[in-house]
Design a protein around this motif. Structure first.
Motif, PDB file in Angstrom:
ATOM      1  N   MET A  46       0.832  -1.198   0.000  1.00 16.36           N
ATOM      2  CA  MET A  46       0.000   0.000   0.000  1.00 16.36           C
ATOM      3  C   MET A  46       0.870   1.252   0.000  1.00 16.36           C
ATOM      4  SD  MET A  46      -2.679   1.368   2.926  1.00 16.36           S
ATOM      5  CE  MET A  46      -1.336   2.013   3.952  1.00 16.36           C
ATOM      6  N   LYS A  47       0.541   2.191  -0.900  1.00 17.90           N
ATOM      7  CA  LYS A  47       1.264   3.457  -0.910  1.00 17.90           C
ATOM      8  C   LYS A  47       0.854   4.268   0.311  1.00 17.90           C
ATOM      9  CE  LYS A  47       2.089   7.605  -3.649  1.00 17.90           C
ATOM     10  NZ  LYS A  47       1.752   8.359  -4.873  1.00 17.90           N
ATOM     11  N   GLU A  48       1.834   4.738   1.056  1.00 10.91           N
ATOM     12  CA  GLU A  48       1.515   5.485   2.271  1.00 10.91           C
ATOM     13  C   GLU A  48       1.034   6.894   1.931  1.00 10.91           C
ATOM     14  OE1 GLU A  48       4.197   5.502   5.492  1.00 10.91           O
ATOM     15  OE2 GLU A  48       4.626   3.361   5.393  1.00 10.91           O
ATOM     16  N   PRO A  49       0.159   7.470   2.791  1.00  8.55           N
ATOM     17  CA  PRO A  49      -0.307   8.840   2.557  1.00  8.55           C
ATOM     18  C   PRO A  49       0.835   9.836   2.659  1.00  8.55           C
ATOM     19  CG  PRO A  49      -0.983   8.051   4.719  1.00  8.55           C
ATOM     20  CD  PRO A  49      -0.438   6.868   3.984  1.00  8.55           C
ATOM     21  N   ILE A  79     -10.533  17.352   3.093  1.00  8.66           N
ATOM     22  CA  ILE A  79      -9.679  16.386   3.788  1.00  8.66           C
ATOM     23  C   ILE A  79     -10.551  15.532   4.706  1.00  8.66           C
ATOM     24  CG2 ILE A  79      -7.766  16.099   5.410  1.00  8.66           C
ATOM     25  CD1 ILE A  79      -6.688  18.803   4.447  1.00  8.66           C
ATOM     26  N   PRO A  80     -10.568  14.226   4.515  1.00 11.71           N
ATOM     27  CA  PRO A  80     -11.401  13.363   5.363  1.00 11.71           C
ATOM     28  C   PRO A  80     -10.890  13.279   6.796  1.00 11.71           C
ATOM     29  CG  PRO A  80     -10.052  12.046   3.882  1.00 11.71           C
ATOM     30  CD  PRO A  80      -9.840  13.473   3.487  1.00 11.71           C
ATOM     31  N   LYS A 109      -5.872   4.128   2.010  1.00 18.24           N
ATOM     32  CA  LYS A 109      -5.781   3.566   0.663  1.00 18.24           C
ATOM     33  C   LYS A 109      -6.303   4.540  -0.383  1.00 18.24           C
ATOM     34  CE  LYS A 109      -6.157  -1.369   1.761  1.00 18.24           C
ATOM     35  NZ  LYS A 109      -6.992  -2.595   1.626  1.00 18.24           N
ATOM     36  N   ARG A 110      -7.220   5.408   0.034  1.00 22.74           N
ATOM     37  CA  ARG A 110      -7.905   6.270  -0.932  1.00 22.74           C
ATOM     38  C   ARG A 110      -7.575   7.749  -0.773  1.00 22.74           C
ATOM     39  NH1 ARG A 110     -13.977   4.487   0.121  1.00 22.74           N
ATOM     40  NH2 ARG A 110     -14.362   6.170  -1.373  1.00 22.74           N
ATOM     41  N   ASN A 111      -6.788   8.099   0.250  1.00 20.64           N
ATOM     42  CA  ASN A 111      -6.515   9.507   0.515  1.00 20.64           C
ATOM     43  C   ASN A 111      -5.053   9.737   0.856  1.00 20.64           C
ATOM     44  OD1 ASN A 111      -9.409  10.853   0.765  1.00 20.64           O
ATOM     45  ND2 ASN A 111      -9.523   8.855   1.744  1.00 20.64           N
ATOM     46  N   GLN A 112      -4.488  10.779   0.257  1.00 18.19           N
ATOM     47  CA  GLN A 112      -3.091  11.126   0.513  1.00 18.19           C
ATOM     48  C   GLN A 112      -2.926  12.041   1.718  1.00 18.19           C
ATOM     49  OE1 GLN A 112       0.188  10.355  -1.032  1.00 18.19           O
ATOM     50  NE2 GLN A 112      -1.194   8.621  -1.062  1.00 18.19           N
ATOM     51  N   ILE A 113      -4.035  12.659   2.147  1.00 15.25           N
ATOM     52  CA  ILE A 113      -4.023  13.489   3.345  1.00 15.25           C
ATOM     53  C   ILE A 113      -5.283  13.173   4.143  1.00 15.25           C
ATOM     54  CG2 ILE A 113      -3.977  15.834   4.299  1.00 15.25           C
ATOM     55  CD1 ILE A 113      -2.896  16.825   1.641  1.00 15.25           C
ATOM     56  N   PHE A 114      -5.161  12.987   5.444  1.00 16.34           N
ATOM     57  CA  PHE A 114      -6.344  12.849   6.280  1.00 16.34           C
ATOM     58  C   PHE A 114      -6.016  13.211   7.719  1.00 16.34           C
ATOM     59  CE2 PHE A 114      -4.444   8.641   6.003  1.00 16.34           C
ATOM     60  CZ  PHE A 114      -4.410   8.200   7.328  1.00 16.34           C
ATOM     61  N   ILE A 115      -7.086  13.384   8.503  1.00 17.05           N
ATOM     62  CA  ILE A 115      -6.978  13.820   9.900  1.00 17.05           C
ATOM     63  C   ILE A 115      -7.502  12.727  10.813  1.00 17.05           C
ATOM     64  CG2 ILE A 115      -7.767  15.512  11.606  1.00 17.05           C
ATOM     65  CD1 ILE A 115      -8.226  17.417   9.156  1.00 17.05           C
ATOM     66  N   ILE A 116      -6.789  12.465  11.903  1.00 14.46           N
ATOM     67  CA  ILE A 116      -7.285  11.574  12.946  1.00 14.46           C
ATOM     68  C   ILE A 116      -7.552  12.447  14.164  1.00 14.46           C
ATOM     69  CG2 ILE A 116      -6.844   9.529  14.358  1.00 14.46           C
ATOM     70  CD1 ILE A 116      -4.962   8.543  12.173  1.00 14.46           C
ATOM     71  N   ARG A 138      -3.412  16.052  -3.898  1.00 15.29           N
ATOM     72  CA  ARG A 138      -4.210  14.902  -3.499  1.00 15.29           C
ATOM     73  C   ARG A 138      -5.398  14.727  -4.432  1.00 15.29           C
ATOM     74  NH1 ARG A 138      -8.796  13.724  -0.947  1.00 15.29           N
ATOM     75  NH2 ARG A 138      -9.372  15.911  -0.821  1.00 15.29           N
ATOM     76  N   ARG A 139      -6.075  15.851  -4.795  1.00 10.57           N
ATOM     77  CA  ARG A 139      -7.237  15.766  -5.676  1.00 10.57           C
ATOM     78  C   ARG A 139      -6.821  15.337  -7.079  1.00 10.57           C
ATOM     79  NH1 ARG A 139      -8.763  20.431  -2.682  1.00 10.57           N
ATOM     80  NH2 ARG A 139      -7.895  21.813  -4.254  1.00 10.57           N
ATOM     81  N   ASN A 140      -5.670  15.854  -7.558  1.00  7.44           N
ATOM     82  CA  ASN A 140      -5.184  15.464  -8.883  1.00  7.44           C
ATOM     83  C   ASN A 140      -4.862  13.976  -8.941  1.00  7.44           C
ATOM     84  OD1 ASN A 140      -5.430  18.077  -9.799  1.00  7.44           O
ATOM     85  ND2 ASN A 140      -3.289  18.618  -9.424  1.00  7.44           N
ATOM     86  N   SER A 141      -4.231  13.459  -7.867  1.00  8.03           N
ATOM     87  CA  SER A 141      -3.909  12.036  -7.806  1.00  8.03           C
ATOM     88  C   SER A 141      -5.170  11.199  -7.832  1.00  8.03           C
ATOM     89  CB  SER A 141      -3.108  11.731  -6.526  1.00  8.03           C
ATOM     90  OG  SER A 141      -1.881  12.399  -6.548  1.00  8.03           O
ATOM     91  N   ALA A 142      -6.202  11.661  -7.113  1.00 13.56           N
ATOM     92  CA  ALA A 142      -7.464  10.922  -7.060  1.00 13.56           C
ATOM     93  C   ALA A 142      -8.109  10.873  -8.422  1.00 13.56           C
ATOM     94  CB  ALA A 142      -8.399  11.576  -6.045  1.00 13.56           C
ATOM     95  N   ARG A 143      -8.032  12.002  -9.182  1.00  7.91           N
ATOM     96  CA  ARG A 143      -8.605  12.016 -10.525  1.00  7.91           C
ATOM     97  C   ARG A 143      -7.848  11.084 -11.458  1.00  7.91           C
ATOM     98  NH1 ARG A 143      -9.693  17.636  -9.523  1.00  7.91           N
ATOM     99  NH2 ARG A 143      -7.653  18.252 -10.275  1.00  7.91           N
TER     100      ARG A 143
END
Length: 202
Positions: free
Chosen positions: A1-4, A31-32, A80-87, A194-199
């Motif tokens: 898995m590619k890390e965020p 950002i999720p 897996k689906r996001n390069q940036i997120f908040i915990i 992050r959005r460009n990668s998702a597209r």
């Protein structure tokens, strides 16, 4: 898995503005957010327990690291689906250490939220629909619980400390400036990538 690329941990006592900050970043940059207490609550209800009782049981059987480890599947699913997120909702030093171990190649930053007691009580009055006296007791009880599990040590580990005593625009500006300084790039640039990668993956 590619890390965020970036994982943001958000900690602080009750009523300091953790949810406000996470919603602000989610609204601006999509950002999720993973609210730790929400996922703990889901598992607690399955067992007929309160969130606090379930967290205590996890610590009793697996040590402090077991709390965040118990929601690892939710964290990895998001990663897996996001390069940036908040915990959101870290209280123990080990909460953040678990995140660092999960993503050793990622940039991780810990943001500690602080606010004066009076402001926190006012927020709890509005959020929980309590009287001021009830909110005072609420804050006292939760502060005692958080200090027992090591939140003061967590504050010392923080990369960024935010004192929530400003207007929302001022708070937002301070937060973005500090994140940019700490990560070496404006958050809006990271979010755009992050959005460009998702597209590209779509």
């Amino acid at each position: 898995m590619k890390e965020p690329a970036l994982v943001i941990g958000l900690g602080g006592l009750t009523g300091t503005g953790k949810t406000t900050i996470s919603r602000l970043l989610r609204k601006q940059f999509s950002i999720p957010v993973i609210p730790v207490s929400y996922f703990l609550g889901l598992e607690a209800r399955k067992r007929g327990l309160t969130t606090k009782a379930w967290a205590e049981k996890l610590v009793e059987t697996g040590g402090p690291k077991a709390v965040v480890e118990s929601i690892t599947s939710a964290i990895l699913k998001l990663a897996k689906r996001n390069q940036i997120f908040i915990i959101e909702g870290l209280y123990r030093p080990e909460d953040y250490r678990v995140i660092q171990r999960l993503f050793p190649k990622s940039k991780t930053i810990l943001i500690s939220m602080n606010a004066d007691r009076e402001s926190r009580v006012e927020r709890i009055v509005k959020r929980q629909k309590l009287s001021k006296e009830e909110a005072e007791k609420w804050v006292t009880r939760f502060d005692e619980d958080r200090r027992k599990v090591g939140i003061e040590e967590l504050h010392k580990m923080a990369d960024i400390t935010i004192h929530n005593k400003k207007t929302l625009p001022q708070l937002n500006r301070e937060l973005l400036e500090k994140i940019s300084t700490k990560t070496g790039a404006p958050l809006q640039n990271r979010a755009r990538k992050r959005r460009n990668s998702a597209r590209n993956l779509a």
